[in-house]
Design an enzyme around this catalytic site. Structure first.
Site, PDB file in Angstrom:
ATOM      1  NE  ARG A 177      58.503  42.767  47.643  1.00 29.52           N
ATOM      2  CZ  ARG A 177      58.244  41.482  47.519  1.00 29.52           C
ATOM      3  NH1 ARG A 177      58.834  40.606  48.319  1.00 29.52           N
ATOM      4  NH2 ARG A 177      57.428  41.048  46.576  1.00 29.52           N
ATOM      5  CB  SER A 255      53.508  45.515  45.497  1.00 30.19           C
ATOM      6  OG  SER A 255      53.271  44.292  44.866  1.00 30.19           O
ATOM      7  CD  GLU A 351      57.345  46.362  47.591  1.00 30.66           C
ATOM      8  OE1 GLU A 351      58.200  46.628  46.723  1.00 30.66           O
ATOM      9  OE2 GLU A 351      56.506  45.469  47.469  1.00 30.66           O
TER      10      GLU A 351
HETATM   11  N1  EPU Z   1      43.834  40.237  45.108  1.00 32.36           N
HETATM   12  C1  EPU Z   1      42.562  40.710  44.978  1.00 32.36           C
HETATM   13  N2  EPU Z   1      42.365  41.892  44.309  1.00 32.36           N
HETATM   14  C2  EPU Z   1      43.382  42.584  43.768  1.00 32.36           C
HETATM   15  C3  EPU Z   1      44.700  42.096  43.906  1.00 32.36           C
HETATM   16  C4  EPU Z   1      44.908  40.908  44.592  1.00 32.36           C
HETATM   17  O1  EPU Z   1      41.609  40.107  45.458  1.00 32.36           O
HETATM   18  O2  EPU Z   1      43.137  43.614  43.163  1.00 32.36           O
HETATM   19  C5  EPU Z   1      44.061  38.947  45.770  1.00 32.36           C
HETATM   20  C6  EPU Z   1      44.468  37.916  44.721  1.00 32.36           C
HETATM   21  O3  EPU Z   1      43.353  37.299  44.168  1.00 32.36           O
HETATM   22  C7  EPU Z   1      45.298  36.950  45.495  1.00 32.36           C
HETATM   23  C8  EPU Z   1      45.904  37.813  46.571  1.00 32.36           C
HETATM   24  O4  EPU Z   1      45.179  39.031  46.612  1.00 32.36           O
HETATM   25  O5  EPU Z   1      44.497  35.978  46.093  1.00 32.36           O
HETATM   26  C9  EPU Z   1      47.376  38.079  46.349  1.00 32.36           C
HETATM   27  O6  EPU Z   1      47.591  38.663  45.070  1.00 32.36           O
HETATM   28  P1  EPU Z   1      48.848  38.274  44.169  1.00 32.36           P
HETATM   29  O7  EPU Z   1      48.994  36.812  44.089  1.00 32.36           O
HETATM   30  O8  EPU Z   1      48.739  39.034  42.892  1.00 32.36           O
HETATM   31  O9  EPU Z   1      50.092  38.768  45.003  1.00 32.36           O
HETATM   32  P2  EPU Z   1      50.320  40.069  45.871  1.00 32.36           P
HETATM   33  O10 EPU Z   1      50.265  39.699  47.293  1.00 32.36           O
HETATM   34  O11 EPU Z   1      49.400  41.137  45.412  1.00 32.36           O
HETATM   35  C10 EPU Z   1      52.899  39.760  46.032  1.00 32.36           C
HETATM   36  C11 EPU Z   1      54.096  40.653  45.904  1.00 32.36           C
HETATM   37  C12 EPU Z   1      54.442  40.850  44.438  1.00 32.36           C
HETATM   38  C13 EPU Z   1      54.759  39.489  43.841  1.00 32.36           C
HETATM   39  C14 EPU Z   1      53.526  38.580  44.013  1.00 32.36           C
HETATM   40  C15 EPU Z   1      53.809  37.172  43.577  1.00 32.36           C
HETATM   41  C16 EPU Z   1      54.117  42.137  47.818  1.00 32.36           C
HETATM   42  C17 EPU Z   1      53.837  43.508  48.317  1.00 32.36           C
HETATM   43  N3  EPU Z   1      53.839  41.930  46.530  1.00 32.36           N
HETATM   44  O12 EPU Z   1      51.801  40.458  45.447  1.00 32.36           O
HETATM   45  O13 EPU Z   1      55.623  41.646  44.354  1.00 32.36           O
HETATM   46  O14 EPU Z   1      55.076  39.585  42.464  1.00 32.36           O
HETATM   47  O15 EPU Z   1      53.146  38.519  45.417  1.00 32.36           O
HETATM   48  O16 EPU Z   1      54.680  36.550  44.483  1.00 32.36           O
HETATM   49  O17 EPU Z   1      54.583  41.286  48.559  1.00 32.36           O
HETATM   50  C18 EPU Z   1      56.375  43.885  44.204  1.00 32.36           C
HETATM   51  O18 EPU Z   1      56.872  43.730  45.309  1.00 32.36           O
HETATM   52  O19 EPU Z   1      56.467  44.974  43.586  1.00 32.36           O
HETATM   53  C19 EPU Z   1      55.614  42.798  43.608  1.00 32.36           C
HETATM   54  C20 EPU Z   1      54.971  42.938  42.438  1.00 32.36           C
END
Ligand code: EPU
Length: 355
Positions: A177, A255, A351
């Site tokens: 990012r 995010s 971010e």
């Molecule tokens: N999780 C929780 N509680 C929550 C949210 C997440 O326990 O409220 C856990 C989920 O269960 C999962 C883990 O955290 O095991 C990761 O969550 P998720 O797969 O939704 O992905 P993320 O790490 O929250 C990242 C990117 C997103 C992207 C997704 C999919 C960043 C900051 N965010 O989110 O990007 O769409 O992976 O690849 O890297 C963005 O940058 O705006 C964005 C939406």
């Protein structure tokens, strides 16, 4: 008798608006006023802004789709709203399709268009809000693919000299990012240039990227273990719609924090205290922690501070519950940072760009 033509096409006046509301131009829906808003529809118009006696010297904020922006105040100087159109196939070789987009093209529509043309490779990046020109700025990424994996080069205009430059991936200094366009220190380009065109490289033969847990689940649920690009696109759209709020309905900037990267020692220590913590080991042995999990574990999901809140289905996303100010969003973000630091000793880094 007609006047002889000079051969030069007539130039339309710059599209300028004084004291322009930016509320409709940021996906958080935050109120802020630009002293001067200039819509630029071509590289030539960017250069005319740079050469302009008044706007040329004014401080500038480059605005794409406003999907990665938190506006906490009115913006002095010039806001450049990038509206440069264009999409074309630049080259087709044995190992790639190279496609070029104007920076003002909508990212998701660009993804859908490449698929419709039979040039797959961007499907994992479906439904990311914002414009093509903003995609390299924060090296957008989702479901196992980052922009840098599909990047060829970009054109930008230097906001001081008005010169056009072409940058390859190395010059963009992509990180998680992150890119040269987010840094204003030595060699950084934040606020110093406007991206006008972006070229993407879609490798041939196409190979799906299906390693992300949510996609693996879809394969198991559907029994389809060899999805085509359109199917991956549909799955990604469905996954995103299920857990991320549509900015057209609820103001947000995706995010709000980056997933923090910690050393293997820190990671072992945290896992020792919280065995459930969601983490991914990186190729260099460091550990990426799920910021959403950390925030969720601190009890923030669904909570609000003033009119800013934490989304019910994904704690990493802050939302405008209606009429929030940028200051309210930042106050909420600080409170979250403090409680995550208090419990886990980890500093979350925002971010979006905070203005
Ligand atoms: N999780 C929780 N509680 C929550 C949210 C997440 O326990 O409220 C856990 C989920 O269960 C999962 C883990 O955290 O095991 C990761 O969550 P998720 O797969 O939704 O992905 P993320 O790490 O929250 C990242 C990117 C997103 C992207 C997704 C999919 C960043 C900051 N965010 O989110 O990007 O769409 O992976 O690849 O890297 C963005 O940058 O705006 C964005 C939406």
């Amino acid at each position: 008798m007609s006047t002889p033509s000079t051969g030069a096409p007539p130039t339309r006046p710059l599209n300028v608006q004084a004291r322009a509301s930016l509320r409709d131009y940021n996906t958080f829906g935050l109120p802020a006023v630009a002293a001067t808003l200039v819509r630029v529809a071509s590289e030539a118009e960017v250069k005319r802004v740079v050469d302009h006696p008044e706007y040329g010297r004014a401080p500038k904020l480059v605005l794409g789709g406003g999907s990665n922006l938190v506006l906490t105040r009115d913006v002095p100087g010039v806001v450049l709203k990038v509206e440069i159109p264009g999409r074309r196939l630049v080259a087709e070789t044995a190992d790639a399709w190279i496609v070029e987009f104007g920076a003002g093209e909508n990212w998701h529509e660009a993804v859908a268009w490449t698929l419709a043309q039979g040039w797959p490779g961007l499907e994992n990046l479906a439904l990311i809000p914002g414009l093509v020109g903003a995609a390299p700025v924060q090296n957008i990424g989702a479901y196992g693919v980052e922009l840098e994996d599909r990047f060829e080069s970009l054109d930008a205009v230097d906001l001081v000299t008005g010169r056009s430059v072409t940058l390859d991936a190395a010059a963009c200094r992509f990180g998680y990012r992150d890119s040269v366009f987010k840094h204003d220190g030595f060699g950084g380009l934040a606020g110093k240039s406007v991206i006008t065109r972006v070229r993407l490289r879609l490798p041939r033969p196409w190979q799906p990227v299906l390693g992300y847990l949510d996609l693996e689940r879809r394969m198991v649920e559907t029994g389809n273990h060899a999805p085509d690009a359109k199917t991956v696109f549909d799955w990604v759209c469905a996954i995103r719609r299920a857990k991320l709020p549509d900015p057209a309905a609820i103001g947000n900037a995706g995010s709000f924090f980056k997933n923090p990267v910690v050393t293997p020692e820190q990671c072992r220590d945290i896992i020792g205290r919280d065995p459930e913590i969601v983490h991914y080991t990186m190729p260099d042995g460091s550990c990426k922690l799920a910021a959403g999990w950390l925030i969720d574990a601190c009890g923030w999901k669904g909570k609000s501070v003033g009119r800013a809140g934490v989304y019910e289905k994904q704690a990493l996303v802050l939302v405008n519950r209606g009429g929030a100010s940028g200051a309210e969003v930042v106050t909420l973000a600080r409170a979250i940072q403090e409680s995550v630091y208090g419990r886990f000793g980890i500093r979350l880094e925002p971010e979006p760009v905070i203005v």
